[in-house]
Each structure stands twice: as C-alpha cells, then as structure tokens.
Design an enzyme around this catalytic site. Structure first.
Site, mmCIF file in Angstrom:
data_model
loop_
_atom_site.group_PDB
_atom_site.id
_atom_site.type_symbol
_atom_site.label_atom_id
_atom_site.label_comp_id
_atom_site.label_asym_id
_atom_site.label_seq_id
_atom_site.Cartn_x
_atom_site.Cartn_y
_atom_site.Cartn_z
ATOM 1 N N ASP A 116 -0.086 -5.265 3.139
ATOM 2 C CA ASP A 116 -0.763 -4.122 3.746
ATOM 3 C C ASP A 116 -0.303 -4.109 5.198
ATOM 4 O O ASP A 116 -0.786 -4.893 6.013
ATOM 5 C CB ASP A 116 -2.284 -4.307 3.646
ATOM 6 C CG ASP A 116 -3.020 -3.065 4.103
ATOM 7 O OD1 ASP A 116 -2.376 -2.158 4.665
ATOM 8 O OD2 ASP A 116 -4.246 -3.015 3.892
ATOM 9 N N GLU A 119 0.839 -1.210 0.000
ATOM 10 C CA GLU A 119 0.000 0.000 0.000
ATOM 11 C C GLU A 119 0.868 1.253 0.000
ATOM 12 O O GLU A 119 0.649 2.177 -0.776
ATOM 13 C CB GLU A 119 -0.917 -0.020 1.231
ATOM 14 C CG GLU A 119 -1.832 1.191 1.284
ATOM 15 C CD GLU A 119 -2.839 1.115 2.436
ATOM 16 O OE1 GLU A 119 -2.700 0.244 3.304
ATOM 17 O OE2 GLU A 119 -3.761 1.947 2.425
ATOM 18 N N THR A 144 -6.457 0.187 9.491
ATOM 19 C CA THR A 144 -5.658 1.326 9.909
ATOM 20 C C THR A 144 -5.403 1.383 11.411
ATOM 21 O O THR A 144 -4.788 2.281 11.907
ATOM 22 C CB THR A 144 -6.277 2.648 9.392
ATOM 23 O OG1 THR A 144 -6.693 2.431 8.050
ATOM 24 C CG2 THR A 144 -5.295 3.787 9.402
ATOM 25 N N ASP A 172 -5.349 -5.258 0.370
ATOM 26 C CA ASP A 172 -6.344 -5.480 1.425
ATOM 27 C C ASP A 172 -6.828 -6.933 1.431
ATOM 28 O O ASP A 172 -7.222 -7.455 2.480
ATOM 29 C CB ASP A 172 -7.581 -4.590 1.221
ATOM 30 C CG ASP A 172 -7.291 -3.109 1.303
ATOM 31 O OD1 ASP A 172 -6.575 -2.705 2.227
ATOM 32 O OD2 ASP A 172 -7.791 -2.359 0.440
ATOM 33 N N ILE A 194 -0.791 -2.233 7.734
ATOM 34 C CA ILE A 194 -1.879 -2.061 8.699
ATOM 35 C C ILE A 194 -3.173 -1.987 7.915
ATOM 36 O O ILE A 194 -3.375 -1.060 7.139
ATOM 37 C CB ILE A 194 -1.700 -0.776 9.538
ATOM 38 C CG1 ILE A 194 -0.343 -0.781 10.238
ATOM 39 C CG2 ILE A 194 -2.834 -0.659 10.539
ATOM 40 C CD1 ILE A 194 -0.038 0.493 11.006
ATOM 41 N N ASP A 195 -4.052 -2.929 8.119
ATOM 42 C CA ASP A 195 -5.340 -2.910 7.436
ATOM 43 C C ASP A 195 -6.419 -2.623 8.464
ATOM 44 O O ASP A 195 -6.403 -3.176 9.549
ATOM 45 C CB ASP A 195 -5.604 -4.258 6.764
ATOM 46 C CG ASP A 195 -6.889 -4.242 5.985
ATOM 47 O OD1 ASP A 195 -7.058 -3.311 5.176
ATOM 48 O OD2 ASP A 195 -7.712 -5.136 6.181
HETATM 49 O O1 IPD Z 1 -6.682 1.534 4.167
HETATM 50 P P1 IPD Z 1 -6.606 0.289 4.991
HETATM 51 O O2 IPD Z 1 -7.020 0.499 6.411
HETATM 52 O O3 IPD Z 1 -5.311 -0.425 4.834
HETATM 53 O O4 IPD Z 1 -7.673 -0.792 4.321
HETATM 54 C C1 IPD Z 1 -9.078 -0.552 4.293
HETATM 55 C C2 IPD Z 1 -9.782 -1.517 5.218
HETATM 56 O O5 IPD Z 1 -9.569 -2.844 4.834
HETATM 57 C C3 IPD Z 1 -11.267 -1.232 5.211
HETATM 58 O O6 IPD Z 1 -11.965 -2.168 5.987
HETATM 59 C C4 IPD Z 1 -11.848 -1.317 3.810
HETATM 60 O O7 IPD Z 1 -13.191 -0.879 3.858
HETATM 61 C C5 IPD Z 1 -11.079 -0.428 2.848
HETATM 62 O O8 IPD Z 1 -11.603 -0.652 1.526
HETATM 63 C C6 IPD Z 1 -9.606 -0.766 2.904
HETATM 64 O O9 IPD Z 1 -8.886 0.010 1.972
HETATM 65 MG MG MG Z 2 -5.886 -2.217 3.883
HETATM 66 MG MG MG Z 3 -3.323 -0.298 5.111
#
Ligand code: IPD
Ligand code: MG
Ligand code: MG
Length: 239
Positions: free
Chosen positions: A60, A40, A65, A178, A62-63
């Site tokens: 990713d 990312e 966030t 993700d 941190i997913d």
């Molecule tokens: O930006 P991020 O926190 O790495 O990733 C997000 C999370 O997975 C979120 O649940 C989803 O709704 C978004 O589409 C993603 O982009």
């Molecule tokens: Mg993510």
């Molecule tokens: Mg992320």
C-alpha cells in the site's frame, strides 16, 4: 538463505525511506525481481488479488492517504514507514518487530477497562454498514474501555498495538494491503490476531482484530456487530 531474506528486508526499508521522502513510489520495478505482487493501485487497475504460496509483495504505497508507506512481504517480513514521525517499523518472522531499531513489545494490560482501543470508520458509506460500525463502537466504548483512538491508517494502528501504545485495534472494511505488514508487526511483538467474530484471521476477508492478548481480544469480539464486505480475492465478475 537467511542472509538472502535480510538483503531483501534491507532493500524494502531503503525503498520505504525513499518513498517517504518523495511521497510516492517512483519506480515499482524495485519490487518486481523475484516475486508476485499485490498492490492497492494494481488491483484497482484490474490486476488479480490472489494469495498463493509464492513469495508475494503486498504493498500500500500510501495508507491513510496522506503520510504513510506500508509494505509487506507476507508472513515473512513487513515494513511500515511513518514518514512524518520518521519512524521505521520493521518485522521479520521469528526475529521480532522493531521501531528505529528498538524492539517492540505489546502492552501487558489485562484489564479491558484500562485498555485503549483503536478503530477507524473506514470508507464504506452504506447505511447498514455505517450503522453497525457506530453500534459496535458504542458497545466497545461502554464496556467501558479507557479510551478510543484512530490514527487514520490501518498500518499505523497495528504498529500502535505492536508498540504497546494501544491494547487493541479492529476494523471491518480494510484490504489485505492495509494490514499485511502491520499484522506481522503485532504477532512479532507478542500480540494476537483474529477475525472480528473470534475465528482465525483470514487476510483476504477485509476484517481484522489485533490485540495485546487473547483475553482483551475476546472481550472486544463480544461487542462487534460484524458484517461481511466483499472479499479481496472475490472473482472479478463479482466486483
Ligand atoms: O485507502 P488507504 O488510505 O490506503 O487505506 C485506508 C486506511 O488504512 C484507513 O485508516 C482505513 O480505515 C481504511 O479501511 C483503509 O482502506
Ligand atoms: Mg491503505
Ligand atoms: Mg493506500
């Protein structure tokens, strides 16, 4: 060869565990020794987002966030660490999906009315897209389904499908980093993946539907008002 991949997977699990403790990936060199890399943060910094046949880490850090650390070795292995729960999800192609060593299996529910569906509102605030997201959710709720959930992380939502905690998860607007690890978790736990309009899943399309079985997936497909975000592998000049 098999042992080589097991070593790589063990290494990925160790890195995920460490990253969960410090909250951030301290040394991206951990992932570089042998493969290509899509992350990312690297894509945000202008690096390419091209999937080739070469072994590629899709990461990713941190997913959601806040709490999670998913990463994937696309189509071969996937790791998602839910650090608050101390749950380490690991999948390896053809060898199953596991949480803290316990094998995962999707739910055997066949009745959509008894099913729980996970989804997210995502980050797109374009009026037309938001309208379609709400409209789809309304139609899914009114099927009716038993309940709707959202873990706040695409990766964790996919792990919930793999664990049998929810029957399905769909979202439009996710990125390949993700969902790559969690998608493998779902198929290795016996579930299905498809596009939100019912065709084959395209990892770079930013659309995903995962379910415990095809019957449940197809009923959700019928309710989704699809739209088409810009692909992850769109040429840079279009971004
Ligand atoms: O930006 P991020 O926190 O790495 O990733 C997000 C999370 O997975 C979120 O649940 C989803 O709704 C978004 O589409 C993603 O982009
Ligand atoms: Mg993510
Ligand atoms: Mg992320």
């Amino acid at each position: 060869m098999a042992e080589q991949w097991q070593d790589v997977l063990d290494h990925a699990v160790a890195v995920a565990q460490k990253a969960g403790k410090v909250g951030l990936l301290e040394n991206p060199d951990y992932f570089i020794p042998l493969v290509l890399f899509i992350g990312e943060e690297s894509v945000a910094a202008g690096e390419p987002c091209d999937l080739t046949d070469e072994p590629t880490w899709i990461i990713d850090p941190i997913d959601g966030t806040t709490n999670f650390f998913p990463l994937a070795f696309l189509l071969i292995m996937g790791v998602v660490y839910s650090c608050l729960e101390d749950k380490m999800f690991v999948a390896r192609r053809g060898k199953g999906a596991f949480c803290n060593g316990k094998q995962l299996r999707v739910s055997d529910q066949k009745d959509i009315h008894c099913s729980i569906v996970a989804t997210e509102f995502g980050s797109n605030r374009d009026g037309g897209a938001v309208e379609k997201i709400f409209s789809s959710l309304r139609k899914v709720v009114c099927l009716p389904v038993h309940g709707v959930r959202g873990a706040g992380s695409a990766a964790i939502n996919l792990c919930l499908v793999a664990s049998g905690c929810v029957e399905a998860y769909y979202e439009i607007g996710v990125h390949v980093w993700d969902v790559a690890a969690g998608a493998l978790m779902v198929t290795e736990a016996g579930g299905v993946l498809m596009d939100v309009e019912g065709g084959a899943l395209d990892m770079m399309s930013r659309r995903i539907l995962a379910a415990n079985n095809r019957h449940i997936a197809e009923q959700i497909v019928g309710q989704i008002q699809a739209f088409t975000p810009q692909r992850d592998d769109a040429p840079p000049q279009q971004q």
